[in-house]
Design an enzyme around this catalytic site. Structure first.
Site, PDB file in Angstrom:
ATOM      1  N   CYS A  45       0.841  -1.213   0.000  1.00 13.33           N
ATOM      2  CA  CYS A  45       0.000   0.000   0.000  1.00 13.33           C
ATOM      3  C   CYS A  45       0.868   1.252   0.000  1.00 13.33           C
ATOM      4  O   CYS A  45       0.542   2.252  -0.664  1.00 13.33           O
ATOM      5  CB  CYS A  45      -0.899   0.034   1.234  1.00 13.33           C
TER       6      CYS A  45
HETATM    7  C1  BEZ Z   1       0.619  -4.625   1.839  1.00  6.48           C
HETATM    8  O1  BEZ Z   1       0.049  -3.587   1.535  1.00  6.48           O
HETATM    9  O2  BEZ Z   1       1.819  -4.739   1.791  1.00  6.48           O
HETATM   10  C2  BEZ Z   1      -0.158  -5.827   2.262  1.00  6.48           C
HETATM   11  C3  BEZ Z   1      -1.323  -5.673   2.960  1.00  6.48           C
HETATM   12  C4  BEZ Z   1      -2.017  -6.804   3.368  1.00  6.48           C
HETATM   13  C5  BEZ Z   1      -1.529  -8.064   3.058  1.00  6.48           C
HETATM   14  C6  BEZ Z   1      -0.375  -8.202   2.316  1.00  6.48           C
HETATM   15  C7  BEZ Z   1       0.335  -7.078   1.923  1.00  6.48           C
END
Ligand code: BEZ
Length: 211
Positions: A45
């Site tokens: 994200c």
């Molecule tokens: C991320 O944004 O890195 C992420 C969020 C939830 C699960 C896996 C990755």
């Protein structure tokens, strides 16, 4: 029931990193992109929001307002934005909805319980100036989105909203387009004065009309 293309994007009022907004009036006459993030302070994200911030000129050029949503609260978002700016060398310049009560996530069916009952998947909604949903894409949490693809699709949506054309596989802005099947052969010269190629009766191409 989940939202479908052509549905009116649900309106809502929510706190964001840029103040309280009412979604439809915030959109105004613009196109909109509403996209969800599983959680604050997560690696994928963080990169996605950085890329979005760096593409702000591209969204602006297309008259698109971008808004992110994550099911965390405002203080969490505010701290995370500092990290995003620092690590992605950007300035987050669009609102992030504080959706701790999951109001928006629920309205837009962004929580898919068989994937996770706590976090949203990576949903993307492209909304037209008529407030109707023009595109939805859903990615799992583990896959970061391709924002070049998002811009490409917006180019196609905006073009096909104004001309009787469709865009072929892998089309990019500036390339030839296909003439809508509803257009009769005899009407093509007047509608598409740049010329056309009739490959098959149902497959007729023309240079992109607005270039
Ligand atoms: C991320 O944004 O890195 C992420 C969020 C939830 C699960 C896996 C990755």
């Amino acid at each position: 029931m989940s939202l479908r293309l052509g549905d009116i994007a649900p309106d809502f009022t929510a706190e964001t990193t840029e103040g309280r907004i009412q979604f439809h009036s915030w959109l105004g006459e613009s196109w909109g992109v509403l996209f969800s993030h599983p959680a604050d302070y997560t690696p994928v994200c963080t990169t996605e929001l950085g890329v979005t911030a760096k593409l702000s000129g591209e969204f602006k050029k297309r008259n698109v307002k971008v808004i992110a949503v994550s099911v965390d609260d405002l203080p969490s978002h505010q701290g995370w934005v500092k990290d995003i700016n620092e690590t992605q060398q950007c300035e987050v310049n669009f609102p992030i909805i504080a959706d701790a009560d999951k109001q928006v996530a629920t309205l837009y069916d962004m929580i898919h319980p068989n994937a996770s009952d706590k976090f949203t998947v990576r949903s993307v909604f492209v909304i037209g100036p008529d407030k109707k949903i023009k595109l939805t894409i859903t990615y799992p949490a583990s896959t970061g989105r391709n924002f070049d693809e998002l811009l490409r699709v917006i180019d196609s949506l905006q073009l096909t909203a104004n001309y009787s054309v469709a865009t072929p596989a892998n089309w990019k802005d500036g390339q030839d387009v296909v003439i809508a099947p509803a257009i009769k052969d005899e009407d093509i010269p007047q509608k598409f004065p740049k010329g056309h190629t009739r490959i098959k009766p149902y497959l007729r191409t023309t240079p992109q009309p607005n270039k």
